[in-house]
Write a protein that holds these residues in place. Structure first.
Motif, PDB file in Angstrom:
ATOM      1  N   THR A 216       4.773  42.293  27.228  1.00 50.08           N
ATOM      2  CA  THR A 216       5.183  42.079  25.846  1.00 50.08           C
ATOM      3  C   THR A 216       6.685  42.268  25.694  1.00 50.08           C
ATOM      4  N   GLU A 217       7.238  43.298  26.320  1.00 50.65           N
ATOM      5  CA  GLU A 217       8.678  43.520  26.242  1.00 50.65           C
ATOM      6  C   GLU A 217       9.440  42.367  26.897  1.00 50.65           C
ATOM      7  N   THR A 218       8.888  41.862  27.985  1.00 46.26           N
ATOM      8  CA  THR A 218       9.550  40.758  28.670  1.00 46.26           C
ATOM      9  C   THR A 218       9.542  39.496  27.815  1.00 46.26           C
ATOM     10  N   THR A 219       8.428  39.251  27.135  1.00 52.24           N
ATOM     11  CA  THR A 219       8.370  38.109  26.221  1.00 52.24           C
ATOM     12  C   THR A 219       9.463  38.219  25.166  1.00 52.24           C
ATOM     13  N   GLU A 257       3.052  42.949  16.459  1.00 51.55           N
ATOM     14  CA  GLU A 257       2.686  44.154  17.195  1.00 51.55           C
ATOM     15  C   GLU A 257       1.963  45.160  16.304  1.00 51.55           C
ATOM     16  N   ALA A 258       2.363  45.272  15.048  1.00 53.44           N
ATOM     17  CA  ALA A 258       1.719  46.223  14.147  1.00 53.44           C
ATOM     18  C   ALA A 258       0.242  45.897  13.959  1.00 53.44           C
ATOM     19  N   PHE A 259      -0.085  44.609  13.859  1.00 55.79           N
ATOM     20  CA  PHE A 259      -1.455  44.205  13.584  1.00 55.79           C
ATOM     21  C   PHE A 259      -2.236  43.833  14.835  1.00 55.79           C
ATOM     22  N   GLY A 260      -1.556  43.629  15.956  1.00 60.84           N
ATOM     23  CA  GLY A 260      -2.258  43.187  17.155  1.00 60.84           C
ATOM     24  C   GLY A 260      -2.126  44.091  18.353  1.00 60.84           C
ATOM     25  N   ASN A 261      -1.325  45.150  18.267  1.00 58.17           N
ATOM     26  CA  ASN A 261      -1.131  46.050  19.401  1.00 58.17           C
ATOM     27  C   ASN A 261      -1.746  47.414  19.114  1.00 58.17           C
ATOM     28  N   ALA A 262      -2.040  48.133  20.193  1.00 57.68           N
ATOM     29  CA  ALA A 262      -2.652  49.458  20.070  1.00 57.68           C
ATOM     30  C   ALA A 262      -2.287  50.297  21.283  1.00 57.68           C
ATOM     31  N   GLN A 263      -2.481  51.577  21.144  1.00 59.86           N
ATOM     32  CA  GLN A 263      -2.262  52.485  22.269  1.00 59.86           C
ATOM     33  C   GLN A 263      -3.526  52.528  23.115  1.00 59.86           C
ATOM     34  N   THR A 264      -3.373  52.295  24.433  1.00 63.02           N
ATOM     35  CA  THR A 264      -4.479  52.414  25.372  1.00 63.02           C
ATOM     36  C   THR A 264      -4.174  53.562  26.335  1.00 63.02           C
ATOM     37  N   LEU A 265      -5.065  53.783  27.268  1.00 64.49           N
ATOM     38  CA  LEU A 265      -4.872  54.864  28.220  1.00 64.49           C
ATOM     39  C   LEU A 265      -3.673  54.612  29.139  1.00 64.49           C
ATOM     40  N   ARG A 266      -3.278  53.339  29.264  1.00 67.63           N
ATOM     41  CA  ARG A 266      -2.219  53.009  30.204  1.00 67.63           C
ATOM     42  C   ARG A 266      -0.939  52.537  29.536  1.00 67.63           C
ATOM     43  N   ASN A 267      -0.964  52.359  28.221  1.00 71.76           N
ATOM     44  CA  ASN A 267       0.188  51.740  27.562  1.00 71.76           C
ATOM     45  C   ASN A 267       0.181  52.118  26.086  1.00 71.76           C
ATOM     46  N   HIS A 268       1.283  52.645  25.595  1.00 70.07           N
ATOM     47  CA  HIS A 268       1.332  53.072  24.199  1.00 70.07           C
ATOM     48  C   HIS A 268       1.488  51.915  23.227  1.00 70.07           C
ATOM     49  N   ASN A 269       1.828  50.725  23.742  1.00 71.22           N
ATOM     50  CA  ASN A 269       2.021  49.566  22.856  1.00 71.22           C
ATOM     51  C   ASN A 269       1.412  48.331  23.517  1.00 71.22           C
ATOM     52  N   SER A 270       0.123  48.405  23.774  1.00 69.17           N
ATOM     53  CA  SER A 270      -0.561  47.340  24.504  1.00 69.17           C
ATOM     54  C   SER A 270      -0.972  46.210  23.572  1.00 69.17           C
ATOM     55  N   SER A 271      -0.660  44.969  23.948  1.00 68.88           N
ATOM     56  CA  SER A 271      -1.099  43.815  23.173  1.00 68.88           C
ATOM     57  C   SER A 271      -2.610  43.666  23.326  1.00 68.88           C
ATOM     58  N   GLY A 508       7.661  27.015  25.780  1.00 69.24           N
ATOM     59  CA  GLY A 508       6.446  27.765  25.512  1.00 69.24           C
ATOM     60  C   GLY A 508       6.437  29.056  26.314  1.00 69.24           C
ATOM     61  N   VAL A 509       6.120  30.166  25.662  1.00 67.51           N
ATOM     62  CA  VAL A 509       6.056  31.465  26.326  1.00 67.51           C
ATOM     63  C   VAL A 509       4.654  32.020  26.129  1.00 67.51           C
ATOM     64  N   LEU A 510       3.949  32.226  27.224  1.00 69.33           N
ATOM     65  CA  LEU A 510       2.588  32.761  27.163  1.00 69.33           C
ATOM     66  C   LEU A 510       2.603  34.234  27.512  1.00 69.33           C
ATOM     67  N   ASP A 511       2.132  35.059  26.578  1.00 69.75           N
ATOM     68  CA  ASP A 511       1.999  36.501  26.790  1.00 69.75           C
ATOM     69  C   ASP A 511       0.530  36.839  26.547  1.00 69.75           C
ATOM     70  N   ILE A 512      -0.195  37.063  27.624  1.00 68.13           N
ATOM     71  CA  ILE A 512      -1.621  37.356  27.504  1.00 68.13           C
ATOM     72  C   ILE A 512      -1.871  38.735  28.094  1.00 68.13           C
ATOM     73  N   PHE A 513      -2.808  39.488  27.512  1.00 67.64           N
ATOM     74  CA  PHE A 513      -3.060  40.819  28.042  1.00 67.64           C
ATOM     75  C   PHE A 513      -3.486  40.735  29.503  1.00 67.64           C
ATOM     76  N   GLY A 514      -3.066  41.728  30.276  1.00 68.72           N
ATOM     77  CA  GLY A 514      -3.241  41.667  31.721  1.00 68.72           C
ATOM     78  C   GLY A 514      -4.589  42.164  32.190  1.00 68.72           C
ATOM     79  N   PHE A 515      -4.797  42.031  33.477  1.00 70.37           N
ATOM     80  CA  PHE A 515      -5.999  42.514  34.148  1.00 70.37           C
ATOM     81  C   PHE A 515      -6.198  43.999  33.840  1.00 70.37           C
ATOM     82  N   GLU A 516      -7.413  44.376  33.482  1.00 69.60           N
ATOM     83  CA  GLU A 516      -7.680  45.759  33.086  1.00 69.60           C
ATOM     84  C   GLU A 516      -8.807  46.360  33.919  1.00 69.60           C
ATOM     85  N   PHE A 517      -8.616  47.601  34.314  1.00 63.83           N
ATOM     86  CA  PHE A 517      -9.670  48.355  34.974  1.00 63.83           C
ATOM     87  C   PHE A 517      -9.461  49.832  34.649  1.00 63.83           C
TER      88      PHE A 517
END
Length: 734
Positions: A216-219, A257-271, A508-517
């Motif tokens: 997201t930051e890179t986008t 980001e306010a409406f579509g991002n959240a804090q996860t276990l691995r990222n405080h601002n995850s899309s 066009g810039v594609l920012d999609i949430f990454g592989f999660e485990f």
């Protein structure tokens, strides 16, 4: 021209024997008698002379440095090298030429430490194998070089710390109009921009990587470069002011980001959604000879994780906007009386069940972030009453989540709203709070949550009670749908405010949430990882096509199987009727179907599939061996999350709301409602099918817009503060 080496072949582990160990060939043994765990591929030490520097496969570090001390006709002996251990403490490893599972690769001692800084492009590394690439990336990272090229692909390691000067105006200026591709995200953005200027052809930048890797930051860096460069805001001595479009594009990020991002276990601002942004370029005011700059933008969003509205893992949070609004209710601008009154009664997130287990990262500032959100909304043309509508919808979602149900005394198969649950001295019962915010009466809302109507053959309408479980599912579906409608409204308002010209060239810039485990992986992770599989397939095909042309031009012999292929995994997930998602959808419509029954059918159908597995002694799990690595999924709740119990009764009720905002949200659904009988699962839709349709649309959009593109880049971002070789290897292989 040098080419990147294709990833090493993937080999499946052999079946376990009766004693619980694999019936593997002899593994390398230490001189002290202990056994070294094997790696995946089998390679001996034949051809290695005494004194040869080597890399030794290691399950914990991926590769460990070593030196050959003995060489015989049957094996070699390697002394492991460590800068942290005295030489007497280092172990000798005996590696057979054949039958062993430890890999040995030659180690070039001339490219270690600072010498790795000369290799901005990994395809120029003398020993072109994965151990050398890992070492070069690690050495560059330790010296502050987080970016590295691999041909047309930019790799980056997330440093999780501020990098002074790396994204400064001076650094940005140095990449403007540069001809040579360099290891920096600004260089990637510049290459795309030059493609638009020089060839008048649209470009695409795809940003991929694991969750928390910095996509997201890179986008935002790409958008920042394109907006400022086109405006010559950092290029010329007399800086031109940003246009309205450029300001809005840069201000759109905090809002989404306010409406579509959240804090996860691995990222405080995850899309928690994917977005494809088309940044359009054209001549300023249509004047010939002027430089192309941003003239329009269209944002397409995909797969918003609405399940997070209802629940999230302990230690995570729901979407940022909930916490921002509650933390700053005393600092809001002038609002209508209802929103101000409701916010004034709330003491904090503890008032809401769906925000339980929330943990706030020290990196988040809800008060400051909300001010940025409000500023972004105002930049996008939201008036005060529209901002009030948005906050009212946010509060309605929270209060709907607090509604609880109980079993009536005279009907164990029905439900009724628990009247006093969640009420306090200041707050009314959740049903009353929610219905008031939604523009309904409490009786209306309770009726459509606790009862459903079905069209029987003929004209007769049957009214039936929902069980407490069905009523709760209906409540959750309402919360998810309302939040999704709110998010859609935000995106549509943003697009309308910025404007879009269908015929303009774009990047066009594609920012999609990454592989999660995670430790526990559920329906949401499977959907996200399925998206990544499809994008990986697209990436593989793109690389394959380009490599094929390159090999043919240079007369290099090659075989199709040298290139990675995840087609089998994609088919396992989506092929009808036996794919994982189609089987899940089918189970949603089976009377009495459960996550457990779906799980048993999965095992029966796919137990011999090479990309599917089970975990012994864990009856509620299954494994999908994704392209990026195996993930264990826990089936509990899969069926409930896949169901969408937004009944037509509820849709029609909300379409008649006194509040225009909600009325418009549900109007289209009410008009499109069908009158057919709903006899098995009233109002039940399959979320997995909806997600799959969005994923297909996403890949189609990227592929369609790729026609005629002269340059593409895929940025694979890794999430590590101390470099994790396993994470780097996953990115290199994918």
């Amino acid at each position: 021209m040098l080419r990147p080496v294709p990833p090493l072949p993937r080999k499946e582990p052999k079946a376990a024997s009766a004693n619980g160990t694999g019936s593997a060939a002899p593994s390398a043994t230490r001189r002290n008698g202990s056994t070294r765990l094997p790696s995946k591929a089998e390679t001996g030490g034949r051809g290695l002379e005494i004194g040869a520097a080597v890399w030794v496969s290691d399950p914990s570090q991926v590769w460990t440095a070593g030196e050959v001390t003995q060489s015989t006709s049957s094996h070699v002996v390697v002394k492991l090298v460590s800068a942290d251990s005295p030489e007497d403490d280092l172990e000798d490893l005996e590696v057979p030429h054949t039958g062993g599972k430890v890999r040995l690769l030659r180690r070039d001692t001339t490219i270690v430490d600072a010498a790795a800084l000369q290799y901005d492009d990994l395809t120029n590394v003398p020993e072109l194998h994965e151990a050398a690439l890992l070492q070069a990336i690690a050495d560059r990272f330790q010296r502050g070089r987080i970016y590295t090229l691999t041909g047309p692909v930019l790799l980056a390691v997330n440093p999780f710390r501020h990098m002074p000067g790396l994204y400064s105006p001076e650094m940005l200026r140095s990449f403007v109009s540069a001809e040579k591709l360099q290891p920096h995200i600004f260089s990637i953005a510049n290459r795309a921009y030059q493609g638009i200027l020089d060839h008048d052809e649209s470009q695409t930048v795809l940003v991929s990587g694991e969750s928390g890797a910095g996509k997201t930051e890179t986008t935002k860096f790409v958008m920042h470069f394109l907006a400022l460069t086109g405006a010559e805001a950092v290029v010329s001595e007399g800086e031109k002011p940003l246009s309205r479009v450029e300001r809005q594009v840069l201000r759109s990020n905090p809002l989404l980001e306010a409406f579509g991002n959240a804090q996860t276990l691995r990222n405080h601002n995850s899309s928690r959604f994917g977005k494809y942004i088309e940044l359009q370029f054209g001549l300023e005011d249509g004047l010939p000879g002027s430089k192309k700059r941003l003239i329009g933008t269209r944002i397409r969003t995909y797969l918003l994780e609405t399940v997070r509205v209802i629940d999230h893992q302990p230690g995570e949070r729901s979407f940022h906007i909930f916490y921002q609004a509650l933390a700053t209710s005393a600092h809001l601008p002038e609002l209508d009386g209802m929103v101000r009154e409701h916010l004034g009664k709330i003491e904090g997130i503890s008032c809401f069940k769906n925000l339980g287990n929330s943990r706030c990262s020290e990196l988040l500032d809800d008060t400051g972030d909300f001010q940025a959100t409000l500023a972004a909304m105002q930049t996008m043309g939201f008036h005060a009453h529209e901002i009030a509508d948005v906050l009212r919808a946010v509060l309605a979602v929270l209060h709907v989540g607090n509604i609880e149900f109980t079993v009536p005394a005279k009907n164990s198969e029905a439900s009724e709203v628990l009247p006093s649950a969640g009420a306090s001295e200041d707050l009314k019962a959740p049903l009353d709070e929610a219905s008031e915010l939604l523009g309904l009466s409490g009786t209306q809302l309770a009726e459509v949550l606790c009862y459903r109507t079905m069209q029987a053959p003929g004209e007769q309408v049957i009214r039936m009670g929902n069980t407490t479980k069905q009523a709760a599912e209906c409540r959750d579906a309402l919360g998810r749908y309302l939040y999704h409608a709110l998010f859609k409204h935000i995106v549509e308002k943003t697009n309308a405010s910025i404007g879009f010209k269908p015929e303009a060239t774009f990047c066009g810039v594609l920012d999609i949430f990454g592989f999660e485990f995670f430790k526990v992986n559920s329906f949401e992770q499977l959907c996200i990882n399925f998206t990544n599989e499809l994008l990986q397939q697209y990436f593989n095909n793109f690389i394959f096509e380009n490599e094929t042309i390159l090999y043919q031009e240079e007369g290099v012999p090659w075989q199709d199987e040298d290139f990675p292929d995840n087609t089998g995994i994609v088919k396992l997930l989506q092929s009808s009727p036996s794919g994982i998602f189609p089987m899940l959808d089918e189970e949603c419509f089976v009377i009495g179907g459960t996550s457990g029954s779906w799980h048993r059918k999965l095992i029966q159908t796919h137990q011999n599939h090479p990309s599917f597995g089970v975990v012994k002694l864990q009856n509620s799990t299954f494994i999908v061996r994704h392209f990026a690595g195996p993930v264990t999924y826990t089936v509990d709740g899969f069926l409930e999350k896949n169901r969408d119990r937004l009944s037509q009764d509820l849709v029609r009720c909300l379409a008649g709301s006194d509040w225009p905002f909600v009325r418009n949200c549900f109007k289209d659904s009410a008009e499109n409602s069908v009158s057919r009988a709903e006899l098995i699962e009233p109002g039940c839709r399959a979320q997995g099918s909806s997600d799959a349709n969005q994923i297909d649309a996403l890949v189609e959009a990227v592929d369609t817009k790729a026609d005629g593109i002269t340059f593409k880049t895929f940025c694979a971002f890794l999430e590590q503060s101390d470099l994790d070789a396993h994470a780097v290897l996953r990115a290199l292989e994918s």
